[in-house]
Design an enzyme around this catalytic site. Structure first.
Site, PDB file in Angstrom:
ATOM      1  N   GLN A 164       0.814  -1.212   0.000  1.00  0.00           N
ATOM      2  CA  GLN A 164       0.000   0.000   0.000  1.00  0.00           C
ATOM      3  C   GLN A 164       0.850   1.266   0.000  1.00  0.00           C
ATOM      4  O   GLN A 164       0.318   2.364  -0.240  1.00  0.00           O
ATOM      5  CB  GLN A 164      -0.972  -0.001   1.183  1.00  0.00           C
ATOM      6  N   CYS A 196      -5.373   0.465   3.646  1.00  0.00           N
ATOM      7  CA  CYS A 196      -5.401  -0.980   3.926  1.00  0.00           C
ATOM      8  C   CYS A 196      -6.777  -1.555   3.629  1.00  0.00           C
ATOM      9  O   CYS A 196      -6.907  -2.684   3.170  1.00  0.00           O
ATOM     10  CB  CYS A 196      -5.049  -1.216   5.385  1.00  0.00           C
ATOM     11  N   HIS A 246      -6.308  -1.430  11.409  1.00  0.00           N
ATOM     12  CA  HIS A 246      -5.702  -1.940  10.176  1.00  0.00           C
ATOM     13  C   HIS A 246      -6.619  -3.010   9.593  1.00  0.00           C
ATOM     14  O   HIS A 246      -7.504  -3.524  10.291  1.00  0.00           O
ATOM     15  CB  HIS A 246      -4.316  -2.513  10.499  1.00  0.00           C
ATOM     16  N   ASN A 285      -1.194  -9.536   4.183  1.00  0.00           N
ATOM     17  CA  ASN A 285      -1.068  -8.120   4.504  1.00  0.00           C
ATOM     18  C   ASN A 285      -0.723  -7.340   3.236  1.00  0.00           C
ATOM     19  O   ASN A 285      -0.524  -7.945   2.168  1.00  0.00           O
ATOM     20  CB  ASN A 285       0.010  -7.945   5.591  1.00  0.00           C
TER      21      ASN A 285
END
Ligand SMILES: *[C@@H]1O[C@H](CO)[C@@H](O)[C@H](O)[C@H]1NC(C)=O
Length: 354
Positions: free
Chosen positions: A155, A161, A299, A320
């Site tokens: 990102q 996110c 997150h 992630n």
């Protein structure tokens, strides 16, 4: 300047020694050793910081900034070292590329989950896997092995996110439904889904993103609407607009990891988590146990599987959006089956596209 610092440091050491000399001899010796050790530790940390800078290609605009960053690096490195030295943890931390950022800088640039104010009323509704018996769930599942997960993305310095989490879940569902794995556009969400809680690089919420994709009639591919890592104006001319479409979202019942297993057994699921705590942001590998991680959500990541380690520890596999160098090739394994809100709050707000 450096000379002055050295001189005042020596004066300080001298002063300590003078004071110490009126005490007993062994204590005077201890004080001298201590001063020496501190200076050595400072020098070692400065060298470690230099090495880290080279490794991560980091440069600073001037010496003042470098000195400031060294102090932040030192504080983070100490936290990381003492965590690893404690030895009682099932995961390791590392001075990764976030090691010279303050907590606030990290949160602003690397997270971006915005929990909606009205969520209490908004969540709930139909959960299509409610009658799925866990006896029928596979003992482990890894959507990566089933070709339903695209490569790890990054990102960058944009707090979106939420877009990466939602897109990974939509990519998974699209592969499961159509047999085609297509990397999809986060940037389209950042630029175009600017309603309510969804504010591009300033954060957003996956449920809203799923509903936005439904309203828009689909999401463009990554190559058709590439990622730029900053807010921009919405384009409607993407090369392959509507590369994947969904019909909104459903929520996994809160604080219920059994329900989350039922959902992940069927498709990748978006998960909100506390990703700003040092046990998460400096995660380097192993099964994250959650010691010292509270359940404040800031997150978003994506559950792409679950399994059981050789020592019997049950875990989730989560994708992630911090690049491949973070964690286990960009993924984190997190302890599964912890009652209540789950490790770092992972069971509080999961949801998936339909
Ligand atoms: C689950 O089973 C109950 C009872 O048979 C039924 O009323 C409900 O609609 C089912 N849920 C779903 C999502 O199929």
């Amino acid at each position: 300047m450096a000379l002055e610092v050295n001189m005042s440091a020596s004066l300080l050491i001298l002063a300590v020694l003078i004071v110490s000399s009126v005490c007993t001899a062994p204590r005077a010796l201890a004080a001298r050793e201590l001063a020496g050790e501190d200076a050595a530790a400072d020098a070692t940390m400065a060298v470690r910081h230099e090495k880290w800078m080279a490794e991560h290609g980091r440069t600073y605009k001037d010496e003042t900034e470098k000195a400031r960053r060294l102090e932040i690096f030192r504080a983070n490195a100490r936290l990381i070292d003492s965590f690893n030295a404690a030895g009682a943890h099932s995961h390791r931390l590392a001075t990764n590329r976030f090691a010279d950022l303050t907590d606030d800088e990290f949160r602003a640039a690397r997270t971006g989950y915005r929990r909606p104010q009205t969520v209490a009323g908004a969540r709930g509704g139909r959960f299509r896997y409610e009658n799925f018996s866990l006896a029928d769930a596979p003992r482990s599942i890894d959507w990566r092995k089933k070709g339903a997960v695209t490569g790890v993305k990054d990102q960058g310095s944009c707090g979106c996110c939420w877009a990466f989490s939602a897109v990974a879940a939509v990519e998974g569902l699209t592969k499961i439904r159509t047999g085609r794995l297509v990397s999809l556009s986060e940037q389209e969400l950042v630029d175009c889904d600017v309603y309510g809680d969804d504010q591009g690089c300033d954060g957003g919420f996956m449920d809203n993103a799923f509903d936005f994709i439904e309203r828009r009639g689909g999401l463009a591919s990554e190559s058709g609407y590439p990622y730029r890592g900053e807010d921009g104006s919405c384009r409607s001319d993407a090369a392959d607009a509507g590369a994947a479409s969904i019909r909104g979202h459903e929520d996994v019942p809160a604080n219920n990891e059994a329900a989350l297993v039922a959902a992940v057994a069927h498709q990748p699921v978006s998960v909100a988590i506390n990703g700003a705590d040092h046990v998460f942001k400096f995660y380097d590998g192993g099964v994250l146990g959650g010691d010292g991680c509270d359940t404040e959500l800031n997150h978003a990541i994506t559950a792409v599987g679950y399994g059981t380690a050789s020592d019997g520890t049950r875990y989730w596999v989560m994708k992630n959006s911090w690049g491949k160098s973070w964690g286990e090739g960009g993924y984190v394994r997190i302890r599964r089956g912890v009652r209540g809100e789950g490790v770092c709050g992972l069971a509080k707000m999961p949801s998936y596209p339909v």
